[in-house]
Design a protein around this motif. Structure first.
Motif, PDB file in Angstrom:
ATOM      1  N   THR A 124       0.900  -1.280  -0.045  1.00 26.75           N
ATOM      2  CA  THR A 124       0.064   0.027   0.038  1.00 26.75           C
ATOM      3  C   THR A 124       0.875   1.235  -0.213  1.00 26.75           C
ATOM      4  O   THR A 124       0.728   2.152  -0.765  1.00 26.75           O
ATOM      5  CB  THR A 124      -0.991   0.135   1.313  1.00 26.75           C
ATOM      6  OG1 THR A 124      -1.887  -1.346   1.201  1.00 26.75           O
ATOM      7  CG2 THR A 124      -1.618   1.326   1.279  1.00 26.75           C
ATOM      8  N   CYS A 125       1.881   1.339   0.805  1.00 24.44           N
ATOM      9  CA  CYS A 125       2.560   2.261   1.022  1.00 24.44           C
ATOM     10  C   CYS A 125       3.646   2.672   0.011  1.00 24.44           C
ATOM     11  O   CYS A 125       4.046   3.690  -0.483  1.00 24.44           O
ATOM     12  CB  CYS A 125       3.337   2.483   2.382  1.00 24.44           C
ATOM     13  SG  CYS A 125       3.929   3.954   2.976  1.00 24.44           S
ATOM     14  N   ALA A 126       4.172   1.426  -0.678  1.00 27.66           N
ATOM     15  CA  ALA A 126       4.842   1.477  -1.871  1.00 27.66           C
ATOM     16  C   ALA A 126       4.309   2.300  -3.095  1.00 27.66           C
ATOM     17  O   ALA A 126       4.748   2.887  -3.727  1.00 27.66           O
ATOM     18  CB  ALA A 126       5.537   0.324  -2.239  1.00 27.66           C
ATOM     19  N   PHE A 127       2.927   1.798  -3.334  1.00 30.69           N
ATOM     20  CA  PHE A 127       2.256   2.605  -4.334  1.00 30.69           C
ATOM     21  C   PHE A 127       1.888   3.972  -4.080  1.00 30.69           C
ATOM     22  O   PHE A 127       2.098   4.925  -5.029  1.00 30.69           O
ATOM     23  CB  PHE A 127       0.908   1.880  -4.263  1.00 30.69           C
ATOM     24  CG  PHE A 127       0.934   0.695  -5.184  1.00 30.69           C
ATOM     25  CD1 PHE A 127       1.138   0.306  -6.875  1.00 30.69           C
ATOM     26  CD2 PHE A 127       0.625  -0.577  -4.665  1.00 30.69           C
ATOM     27  CE1 PHE A 127       1.084  -0.579  -7.373  1.00 30.69           C
ATOM     28  CE2 PHE A 127       0.676  -1.863  -5.443  1.00 30.69           C
ATOM     29  CZ  PHE A 127       0.847  -1.859  -6.761  1.00 30.69           C
ATOM     30  N   MET A 131       9.401   9.614   3.405  1.00 27.10           N
ATOM     31  CA  MET A 131      10.790   8.788   3.433  1.00 27.10           C
ATOM     32  C   MET A 131      11.023   8.121   2.488  1.00 27.10           C
ATOM     33  O   MET A 131      11.785   7.902   1.733  1.00 27.10           O
ATOM     34  CB  MET A 131      10.555   8.032   4.802  1.00 27.10           C
ATOM     35  CG  MET A 131      11.961   7.140   4.807  1.00 27.10           C
ATOM     36  SD  MET A 131      11.816   5.543   4.345  1.00 27.10           S
ATOM     37  CE  MET A 131      10.344   4.849   5.081  1.00 27.10           C
ATOM     38  N   GLY A 132       9.822   7.476   2.100  1.00 26.42           N
ATOM     39  CA  GLY A 132       9.767   6.337   0.964  1.00 26.42           C
ATOM     40  C   GLY A 132      10.275   7.302  -0.555  1.00 26.42           C
ATOM     41  O   GLY A 132      11.051   6.727  -1.421  1.00 26.42           O
ATOM     42  N   THR A 133       9.713   8.498  -0.816  1.00 21.41           N
ATOM     43  CA  THR A 133       9.943   9.132  -2.021  1.00 21.41           C
ATOM     44  C   THR A 133      11.597   9.577  -2.113  1.00 21.41           C
ATOM     45  O   THR A 133      12.106   9.616  -3.083  1.00 21.41           O
ATOM     46  CB  THR A 133       9.379  10.739  -1.886  1.00 21.41           C
ATOM     47  OG1 THR A 133       9.638  11.281  -0.770  1.00 21.41           O
ATOM     48  CG2 THR A 133       7.812  10.311  -2.301  1.00 21.41           C
ATOM     49  N   ASN A 134      12.392   9.557  -0.801  1.00 18.69           N
ATOM     50  CA  ASN A 134      13.509   9.753  -0.807  1.00 18.69           C
ATOM     51  C   ASN A 134      14.517   8.618  -1.097  1.00 18.69           C
ATOM     52  O   ASN A 134      15.580   8.570  -1.372  1.00 18.69           O
ATOM     53  CB  ASN A 134      14.194  10.540   0.635  1.00 18.69           C
ATOM     54  CG  ASN A 134      13.907  12.051   0.443  1.00 18.69           C
ATOM     55  OD1 ASN A 134      14.577  12.760   0.143  1.00 18.69           O
ATOM     56  ND2 ASN A 134      12.500  12.504   0.971  1.00 18.69           N
ATOM     57  N   VAL A 135      13.813   7.622  -0.770  1.00 18.55           N
ATOM     58  CA  VAL A 135      14.334   6.050  -1.156  1.00 18.55           C
ATOM     59  C   VAL A 135      14.348   5.902  -2.588  1.00 18.55           C
ATOM     60  O   VAL A 135      15.430   5.672  -3.211  1.00 18.55           O
ATOM     61  CB  VAL A 135      13.560   4.873  -0.339  1.00 18.55           C
ATOM     62  CG1 VAL A 135      14.167   3.603  -0.971  1.00 18.55           C
ATOM     63  CG2 VAL A 135      13.862   4.829   1.089  1.00 18.55           C
ATOM     64  N   VAL A 136      13.332   6.336  -3.123  1.00 19.40           N
ATOM     65  CA  VAL A 136      13.085   6.117  -4.717  1.00 19.40           C
ATOM     66  C   VAL A 136      14.211   7.184  -5.147  1.00 19.40           C
ATOM     67  O   VAL A 136      14.617   6.651  -6.211  1.00 19.40           O
ATOM     68  CB  VAL A 136      11.737   6.546  -5.088  1.00 19.40           C
ATOM     69  CG1 VAL A 136      11.787   6.739  -6.902  1.00 19.40           C
ATOM     70  CG2 VAL A 136      10.767   5.840  -4.471  1.00 19.40           C
ATOM     71  N   ALA A 137      14.447   8.055  -4.722  1.00 22.48           N
ATOM     72  CA  ALA A 137      15.407   9.053  -5.356  1.00 22.48           C
ATOM     73  C   ALA A 137      16.811   8.881  -4.892  1.00 22.48           C
ATOM     74  O   ALA A 137      17.745   9.332  -5.371  1.00 22.48           O
ATOM     75  CB  ALA A 137      15.218  10.575  -4.604  1.00 22.48           C
ATOM     76  N   GLY A 138      17.129   7.533  -4.205  1.00 21.31           N
ATOM     77  CA  GLY A 138      18.523   6.871  -4.192  1.00 21.31           C
ATOM     78  C   GLY A 138      19.079   7.028  -2.845  1.00 21.31           C
ATOM     79  O   GLY A 138      20.058   6.348  -2.421  1.00 21.31           O
ATOM     80  N   GLU A 139      18.040   7.612  -1.761  1.00 22.39           N
ATOM     81  CA  GLU A 139      18.820   7.433  -0.338  1.00 22.39           C
ATOM     82  C   GLU A 139      18.695   5.998   0.072  1.00 22.39           C
ATOM     83  O   GLU A 139      17.559   5.324  -0.435  1.00 22.39           O
ATOM     84  CB  GLU A 139      18.083   8.510   0.514  1.00 22.39           C
ATOM     85  CG  GLU A 139      18.841   9.847   0.346  1.00 22.39           C
ATOM     86  CD  GLU A 139      17.996  10.620   1.683  1.00 22.39           C
ATOM     87  OE1 GLU A 139      18.380  10.234   2.735  1.00 22.39           O
ATOM     88  OE2 GLU A 139      17.490  11.648   1.134  1.00 22.39           O
ATOM     89  N   GLU A 140      19.356   5.487   1.095  1.00 20.36           N
ATOM     90  CA  GLU A 140      19.186   4.064   1.373  1.00 20.36           C
ATOM     91  C   GLU A 140      18.553   4.326   2.967  1.00 20.36           C
ATOM     92  O   GLU A 140      19.545   4.781   3.643  1.00 20.36           O
ATOM     93  CB  GLU A 140      20.486   3.339   1.419  1.00 20.36           C
ATOM     94  CG  GLU A 140      20.440   1.777   1.544  1.00 20.36           C
ATOM     95  CD  GLU A 140      21.617   0.983   1.064  1.00 20.36           C
ATOM     96  OE1 GLU A 140      22.012   0.014   1.520  1.00 20.36           O
ATOM     97  OE2 GLU A 140      22.242   1.736   0.357  1.00 20.36           O
ATOM     98  N   ASP A 156      16.856  12.335   8.969  1.00 21.81           N
ATOM     99  CA  ASP A 156      17.157  11.342   8.422  1.00 21.81           C
ATOM    100  C   ASP A 156      16.095  10.594   7.917  1.00 21.81           C
ATOM    101  O   ASP A 156      15.022  10.665   8.885  1.00 21.81           O
ATOM    102  CB  ASP A 156      18.310  10.650   8.954  1.00 21.81           C
ATOM    103  CG  ASP A 156      18.256  10.201  10.233  1.00 21.81           C
ATOM    104  OD1 ASP A 156      17.101   9.988  10.714  1.00 21.81           O
ATOM    105  OD2 ASP A 156      19.332   9.972  11.124  1.00 21.81           O
ATOM    106  N   LEU A 157      16.304   9.512   7.122  1.00 23.97           N
ATOM    107  CA  LEU A 157      14.940   8.487   6.852  1.00 23.97           C
ATOM    108  C   LEU A 157      14.696   7.846   8.301  1.00 23.97           C
ATOM    109  O   LEU A 157      13.497   7.739   8.407  1.00 23.97           O
ATOM    110  CB  LEU A 157      15.620   7.516   5.773  1.00 23.97           C
ATOM    111  CG  LEU A 157      15.838   8.145   4.257  1.00 23.97           C
ATOM    112  CD1 LEU A 157      16.128   7.026   3.534  1.00 23.97           C
ATOM    113  CD2 LEU A 157      15.070   9.010   3.833  1.00 23.97           C
TER     114      LEU A 157
END
Length: 197
Positions: free
Chosen positions: A101-104, A148-157, A121-122
């Motif tokens: 759900t949150c990934a979508f 937080m997730g949009t920043n993971v998509v942008a490349g943060e780990e 930080d994340l």
């Protein structure tokens, strides 16, 4: 079926997973069933990741990417239908859907607005989401995880060990979905439905 459905995800692919779930002797406490759950979840997350990658490299424009995302969402989030009563299967697929759900939401937010401007930080956002869940503010909890997730998509780990100190609940499941998305973005390898554990 459209070319795009074949490119990213298809109803047939999802049905193959449901058939696999139906054929398995499920034990929700077992490592084998847990592995099947993760394979299903990661497979769908890879489809989301491929859409995001196609958007980032200009293969899809924003509207096309949102349409593709909606197509995958409709396939994966539909109520699971089994030929016979399968409570364990419904629980397993329900868990996959909760995590995704949150990934979508995250993918949609990224396509519409890009990565959120974070003040910390994340991991701090995950902890804030857990606090919001404890306070029964699920909208705020979801908002923190999506940002937080949009920043993971942008490349943060994201350091997934942040979950070690959080009680199991919606936030841990949502973060699990973001972790699958993170894996899909870094290693977009398709999970084989017929893969033997």
């Amino acid at each position: 079926m459209t070319e795009a459905e074949e490119r990213y995800y298809s109803p047939e692919r999802w049905q193959n997973w449901l058939t696999r779930v139906e054929e398995e002797d499920l034990d929700l406490e077992s490592e084998e069933t847990g592995r099947l759950l993760m394979n299903i979840q990661n497979d769908a997350a890879i489809a989301i990741a491929k859409i995001l990658a196609a958007y980032d490299d200009g293969t899809l424009d924003q509207e096309e990417a949102l349409d593709e995302l909606a197509t995958v969402h409709d396939i994966v989030m539909a109520e699971a239908e089994f030929e016979s009563e399968n409570e364990e299967g419904e629980i397993l697929i329900g868990s996959v859907q909760t995590s995704l759900t949150c990934a979508f939401f995250t993918a949609e937010e990224y396509l519409v607005a890009g990565p959120a401007d974070l003040e910390d930080d994340l991991e701090a956002y995950v902890l804030a989401a857990a606090d919001a869940e404890k306070a029964d503010d699920l909208d705020a909890a979801l908002g923190y995880i999506v940002q937080m997730g949009t920043n993971v998509v942008a490349g943060e780990e994201l350091d997934i060990t942040v979950l070690d100190d959080i009680e199991f609940g919606l936030v841990t499941e949502w973060v699990d979905g973001i972790e699958s998305l993170q894996s899909g973005l870094s290693e977009p390898e398709v999970v084989e439905e017929e893969e033997e554990n």
